[in-house]
Design an enzyme around this catalytic site. Structure first.
Site, PDB file in Angstrom:
ATOM      1  N   THR A   1       8.339   2.814  -2.381  1.00  0.00           N
ATOM      2  CA  THR A   1       7.023   2.272  -2.735  1.00  0.00           C
ATOM      3  C   THR A   1       7.174   0.874  -3.322  1.00  0.00           C
ATOM      4  O   THR A   1       6.477  -0.070  -2.908  1.00  0.00           O
ATOM      5  CB  THR A   1       6.326   3.198  -3.756  1.00  0.00           C
ATOM      6  OG1 THR A   1       6.192   4.492  -3.169  1.00  0.00           O
ATOM      7  CG2 THR A   1       4.958   2.676  -4.158  1.00  0.00           C
TER       8      THR A   1
ATOM      9  N   GLN B   1      11.709   6.349   6.774  1.00  0.00           N
ATOM     10  CA  GLN B   1      11.961   7.621   7.467  1.00  0.00           C
ATOM     11  C   GLN B   1      13.135   7.565   8.459  1.00  0.00           C
ATOM     12  O   GLN B   1      13.478   8.584   9.034  1.00  0.00           O
ATOM     13  CB  GLN B   1      10.694   8.041   8.238  1.00  0.00           C
ATOM     14  CG  GLN B   1       9.597   8.577   7.337  1.00  0.00           C
ATOM     15  CD  GLN B   1       9.934   9.921   6.718  1.00  0.00           C
ATOM     16  OE1 GLN B   1      10.659  10.735   7.297  1.00  0.00           O
ATOM     17  NE2 GLN B   1       9.435  10.174   5.530  1.00  0.00           N
TER      18      GLN B   1
ATOM     19  N   SER C   1      14.394   4.063   1.225  1.00  0.00           N
ATOM     20  CA  SER C   1      14.377   4.854  -0.003  1.00  0.00           C
ATOM     21  C   SER C   1      15.547   5.829   0.073  1.00  0.00           C
ATOM     22  O   SER C   1      15.707   6.540   1.072  1.00  0.00           O
ATOM     23  CB  SER C   1      13.050   5.613  -0.090  1.00  0.00           C
ATOM     24  OG  SER C   1      13.043   6.397  -1.248  1.00  0.00           O
TER      25      SER C   1
ATOM     26  N   THR D   1      17.707  -3.874 -15.670  1.00  0.00           N
ATOM     27  CA  THR D   1      19.121  -3.501 -15.579  1.00  0.00           C
ATOM     28  C   THR D   1      19.343  -2.594 -14.369  1.00  0.00           C
ATOM     29  O   THR D   1      18.573  -1.648 -14.150  1.00  0.00           O
ATOM     30  CB  THR D   1      19.544  -2.781 -16.883  1.00  0.00           C
ATOM     31  OG1 THR D   1      19.224  -3.649 -17.968  1.00  0.00           O
ATOM     32  CG2 THR D   1      21.020  -2.454 -16.885  1.00  0.00           C
TER      33      THR D   1
ATOM     34  N   CYS E   1       4.458  13.282  -0.235  1.00  0.00           N
ATOM     35  CA  CYS E   1       4.199  12.528  -1.478  1.00  0.00           C
ATOM     36  C   CYS E   1       2.778  12.752  -1.976  1.00  0.00           C
ATOM     37  O   CYS E   1       2.479  12.456  -3.120  1.00  0.00           O
ATOM     38  CB  CYS E   1       4.408  11.039  -1.244  1.00  0.00           C
ATOM     39  SG  CYS E   1       5.852  10.686  -0.286  1.00  0.00           S
TER      40      CYS E   1
HETATM   41  C1  LIG Z   1       7.280   6.174   5.315  1.00  0.00           C
HETATM   42  C2  LIG Z   1       7.404   6.189   3.829  1.00  0.00           C
HETATM   43  N1  LIG Z   1       7.231   5.051   3.154  1.00  0.00           N
HETATM   44  C3  LIG Z   1       7.338   4.999   1.819  1.00  0.00           C
HETATM   45  C4  LIG Z   1       7.636   6.114   1.095  1.00  0.00           C
HETATM   46  C5  LIG Z   1       7.724   6.019  -0.391  1.00  0.00           C
HETATM   47  O1  LIG Z   1       9.050   6.142  -0.820  1.00  0.00           O
HETATM   48  P1  LIG Z   1       9.338   6.515  -2.347  1.00  0.00           P
HETATM   49  O2  LIG Z   1       8.905   7.912  -2.544  1.00  0.00           O
HETATM   50  O3  LIG Z   1      10.807   6.298  -2.512  1.00  0.00           O
HETATM   51  O4  LIG Z   1       8.548   5.569  -3.186  1.00  0.00           O
HETATM   52  C6  LIG Z   1       7.824   7.347   1.752  1.00  0.00           C
HETATM   53  C7  LIG Z   1       8.127   8.562   0.980  1.00  0.00           C
HETATM   54  O5  LIG Z   1       8.303   9.630   1.472  1.00  0.00           O
HETATM   55  C8  LIG Z   1       7.708   7.376   3.152  1.00  0.00           C
HETATM   56  O6  LIG Z   1       7.862   8.516   3.829  1.00  0.00           O
END
Ligand SMILES: Cc1ncc(COP(=O)(O)O)c(C=O)c1O
Length: 353
Positions: free
Chosen positions: A29, A135, A155, A193, A281
């Protein structure tokens, strides 16, 4: 610290970048927010952002926030199979477009967008291009040079590393302004940090992930297809959401007519099976998936859709188990619905008379 820094090359190697092109963030994110934020800050004369209607909320909600602060956002629509019309994308880029940010693979349907072609369109228009590739590791070969992207997000938890660490690739010579402002960490591109243990874990996960590409695209793809075909052939009124191909090898999203995903997930959970409705999420939200709605699904269809994601740790025995349990779960929920409907109709009749 030294140990953490040695991991930059491992993570950079996963995407064929130079370690100096990587900056670690707290999550996908933050990487997405940072990419769009930087484009707007480094091009103050450009106030327009192009993204798609099926992006993760990391983009959709950030763009909502930008709109409220005077930016113009184009949310590209998708076809009913979740694919993008590249002609429309090209037409949507304007002289004041600061950035195009389009995901590589959709987290709900697995549908893959043609990122190389999109990058070429953006290059020809002189517009920055960012892709959310969260993904894709271990499922698609990621080579930022071949892709031709300017910015790319990952991520670490999608690679089985801990939650709470991500990265943003920023192509050399791309103007960049930090999103998190503070100390001069990450070559002055992100204050705060560094989380060394998580960076180390990300590096090790990146090394291991490179070795799983083959397994994901052969064995896991086979398991996913067995699961999908098994469900579609055994359960009447079930159908896939999204294009069959090009699609991530591990994802399938299925609509079950006449039932709510919430009930399916509950009974699956009782049977020890993990699945999700919409984005994992946003699990807990009762809103139907914005991805499925953008594909033109009715609210009822979106509410009755379940995503199954497989991975390198799944086995054929587990797929067989789901195929044994799921038909009975759907039948039970449909039978309950019929009883509830009959009761409701009976009451309505009783009230009338
Ligand atoms: C396509 C996609 N983008 C962004 C994210 C967000 O990642 P994070 O949960 O590390 O913030 C996700 C989380 O599953 C995702 O599937």
């Amino acid at each position: 610290m030294a140990c953490g820094l040695r991991r930059y090359p491992a993570v950079a190697a996963l995407i064929n970048a130079d370690p100096r092109e990587i900056l670690f963030t707290s999550c996908g994110t933050e990487s997405n927010n940072s990419a769009i934020h930087s484009a707007l800050v480094t091009h103050p004369e450009k106030r327009h952002v192009v993204t798609s209607a099926v992006e993760h909320s990391a983009n959709i909600k950030f763009c909502d926030f930008l709109k409220k602060r005077g930016c113009d956002v184009t949310l590209l629509p998708v076809e009913s199979d979740g694919t993008l019309d590249l002609h429309l994308l090209e037409k949507s880029i304007r002289p004041d477009t600061a950035i195009v940010s389009v995901m590589w693979a959709n987290n709900e349907t697995g549908v893959i967008f043609p990122i190389e072609e999109i990058a070429a369109i953006c290059r020809s228009k002189g517009t920055l291009f960012h892709t959310d590739a969260v993904q894709t590791p271990g499922k698609l070969k990621i080579d930022v040079k071949d892709l031709g992207v300017d910015l790319l997000s990952l991520s670490a938890h999608k690679l089985h590393a801990p939650k709470g660490i991500g990265l943003l690739y920023v192509k050399r010579r791309t103007k960049y302004q930090p999103y998190v402002i503070g100390g001069g960490q990450e070559r002055g591109r992100r204050g705060g940090t560094e989380n060394v243990p998580y960076i180390v874990a990300f590096g090790r996960a990146a090394e291991l992930t490179m070795a799983t590409l083959q397994d994901e695209n052969t064995r896991v793809r086979g398991l996913r297809d067995k699961l999908e075909n098994g469900i579609l052939s055994r359960i009447e009124g079930s159908s896939r959401n999204g294009a069959k191909e090009p699609r991530l090898p591990n994802t399938t999203n299925i609509a079950f007519a006449g039932v709510e995903a919430e009930g399916i997930l509950l009974l699956l959970d009782h049977a020890g099976i993990c699945a999700s409705s919409g984005s994992a999420c946003t699990t807990g939200s009762l809103d139907p998936s914005h991805v499925l709605l953008a594909m033109g699904c009715s609210t009822a269809r979106a509410r009755g859709s379940v995503r199954f994601s497989l991975g390198i740790y799944n086995t054929k025995t587990e797929v067989d188990y789901v195929l044994k349990e799921l038909p009975a779960i759907i039948a039970k929920l449909r039978a309950n619905n019929t009883i509830e409907e009959a009761t409701a109709t009976g009451q309505a009749v009783a009230q009338k008379s």
